[in-house]
Design a protein around this motif. Structure first.
Motif, PDB file in Angstrom:
ATOM      1  N   UNK A 201     -35.399  32.152  61.824  1.00  0.00           N
ATOM      2  CA  UNK A 201     -34.848  30.769  61.883  1.00  0.00           C
ATOM      3  C   UNK A 201     -35.682  29.703  61.167  1.00  0.00           C
ATOM      4  N   UNK A 202     -37.057  29.834  60.958  1.00  0.00           N
ATOM      5  CA  UNK A 202     -37.861  28.875  60.271  1.00  0.00           C
ATOM      6  C   UNK A 202     -37.517  28.859  58.837  1.00  0.00           C
ATOM      7  N   UNK A 203     -36.905  29.854  58.419  1.00  0.00           N
ATOM      8  CA  UNK A 203     -36.682  30.115  56.829  1.00  0.00           C
ATOM      9  C   UNK A 203     -35.237  29.891  56.671  1.00  0.00           C
ATOM     10  N   UNK A 204     -34.263  29.689  57.574  1.00  0.00           N
ATOM     11  CA  UNK A 204     -32.876  29.616  57.525  1.00  0.00           C
ATOM     12  C   UNK A 204     -32.565  28.219  56.907  1.00  0.00           C
ATOM     13  N   UNK A 205     -31.427  28.019  56.141  1.00  0.00           N
ATOM     14  CA  UNK A 205     -30.983  26.739  55.819  1.00  0.00           C
ATOM     15  C   UNK A 205     -29.968  26.078  56.466  1.00  0.00           C
ATOM     16  N   UNK A 206     -29.208  26.994  57.384  1.00  0.00           N
ATOM     17  CA  UNK A 206     -28.008  26.327  58.134  1.00  0.00           C
ATOM     18  C   UNK A 206     -28.123  27.705  59.255  1.00  0.00           C
ATOM     19  N   UNK A 207     -27.766  27.129  60.704  1.00  0.00           N
ATOM     20  CA  UNK A 207     -27.421  27.687  61.942  1.00  0.00           C
ATOM     21  C   UNK A 207     -25.853  27.575  62.414  1.00  0.00           C
TER      22      UNK A 207
ATOM     23  N   UNK B 203     -28.250  24.551  75.520  1.00  0.00           N
ATOM     24  CA  UNK B 203     -28.738  24.843  76.774  1.00  0.00           C
ATOM     25  C   UNK B 203     -28.365  26.318  77.167  1.00  0.00           C
ATOM     26  N   UNK B 204     -27.110  26.660  76.735  1.00  0.00           N
ATOM     27  CA  UNK B 204     -26.599  27.921  77.090  1.00  0.00           C
ATOM     28  C   UNK B 204     -27.562  29.287  76.400  1.00  0.00           C
TER      29      UNK B 204
ATOM     30  N   UNK C  32     -32.284  28.506  72.581  1.00  0.00           N
ATOM     31  CA  UNK C  32     -31.617  27.283  72.264  1.00  0.00           C
ATOM     32  C   UNK C  32     -32.779  26.163  72.143  1.00  0.00           C
ATOM     33  N   UNK C  33     -33.787  26.376  72.760  1.00  0.00           N
ATOM     34  CA  UNK C  33     -34.806  25.226  72.673  1.00  0.00           C
ATOM     35  C   UNK C  33     -35.625  25.260  71.442  1.00  0.00           C
ATOM     36  N   UNK C  34     -35.832  26.632  70.991  1.00  0.00           N
ATOM     37  CA  UNK C  34     -36.439  26.837  69.826  1.00  0.00           C
ATOM     38  C   UNK C  34     -35.373  26.394  68.711  1.00  0.00           C
ATOM     39  N   UNK C  35     -34.408  26.666  68.463  1.00  0.00           N
ATOM     40  CA  UNK C  35     -33.114  26.176  67.620  1.00  0.00           C
ATOM     41  C   UNK C  35     -33.106  24.606  67.592  1.00  0.00           C
ATOM     42  N   UNK C  36     -33.205  24.142  68.735  1.00  0.00           N
ATOM     43  CA  UNK C  36     -32.992  22.551  68.914  1.00  0.00           C
ATOM     44  C   UNK C  36     -34.167  22.029  68.308  1.00  0.00           C
ATOM     45  N   UNK C  37     -35.350  22.490  68.366  1.00  0.00           N
ATOM     46  CA  UNK C  37     -36.519  21.852  67.834  1.00  0.00           C
ATOM     47  C   UNK C  37     -37.027  22.178  66.376  1.00  0.00           C
TER      48      UNK C  37
END
Ligand code: MN
Length: 207
Positions: free
Chosen positions: A88-94, A103-104, A109-114
């Protein structure tokens, strides 16, 4: 059915995609056939186009979905947290499919949000949250899998829909319509699942 994609961020998403290389696709906890089918169809499509796409989900999918093509390549955040975080850290787009709020996704979800990575949504639930920079949100459709079919078709890549992608999309549409008993009042849904990508017209009528 109206060409609903024209009322969404469809065209802006094409531009963002063109600037992206590493793409994460994700979906909700306790994933069902639509969540996994839509994710894997998007995964196959993007990799065929030359992107480096991976599917990361919060927890394991049910065993009855393990036959879906590509399921073994799905990364499970619960089981492989550090590797998922690095991806996720290395990605350009989610690309977030089949849910309307991070929150689902529990801890994922928390990691992606931050994370600083841009997040876009493709989903058929009402009331999407404001966490996504671009959205394709449309509730009057059978499933997210049907939306992925429309997305690929309108992008001009219908020829990339192979048998394996069709199996993923069929599974998603069949799951969310209770095997075609509800949420499927448009002819187009049946044309897609009848397998005739050549026969499908984007403008279907009500049956
Ligand atoms: Mn769904």
């Amino acid at each position: 059915m109206e060409d609903y994609l024209e009322n969404t961020d469809f065209h802006k998403i094409q531009e963002v995609l063109d600037r992206s290389g590493k793409i994460i696709i994700t979906t909700h906890t306790n994933p069902d056939g639509d969540a996994i089918g839509a994710s894997l169809a998007m995964y196959r499509y993007l990799n065929k186009r030359g992107f480096c796409a991976r599917v990361i989900i919060p927890d394991l999918y049910p065993e009855f979905l393990a036959w879906l093509p590509g399921s073994r390549e799905i990364m499970i955040f619960d089981q492989d947290t550090d590797a998922c975080k690095a991806m996720i850290r290395e990605s350009d787009l989610i690309i977030c499919v089949d849910f309307n709020n991070l929150s689902r996704l529990n801890e994922l979800g928390g990691f992606i949000r931050s994370s600083g990575t841009a997040k876009i949504l493709i989903d058929h639930h009402l009331y999407p949250s404001g966490e996504f920079i671009l959205k394709i949100s449309f509730s009057k459709i059978s499933s997210t899998s049907e939306m992925i079919f429309d997305f690929i078709s309108k992008s001009g890549y219908k020829h990339l829909l192979d048998k394996e992608t069709a199996e993923c999309l069929y599974t998603g549409i069949a799951t969310d319509t209770g095997s075609f008993s509800y949420a499927c009042n448009y002819v187009k849904t049946y044309l897609i699942t009848a397998g005739g990508s050549q026969t499908v017209q984007l403008q279907g009528g009500r049956h």
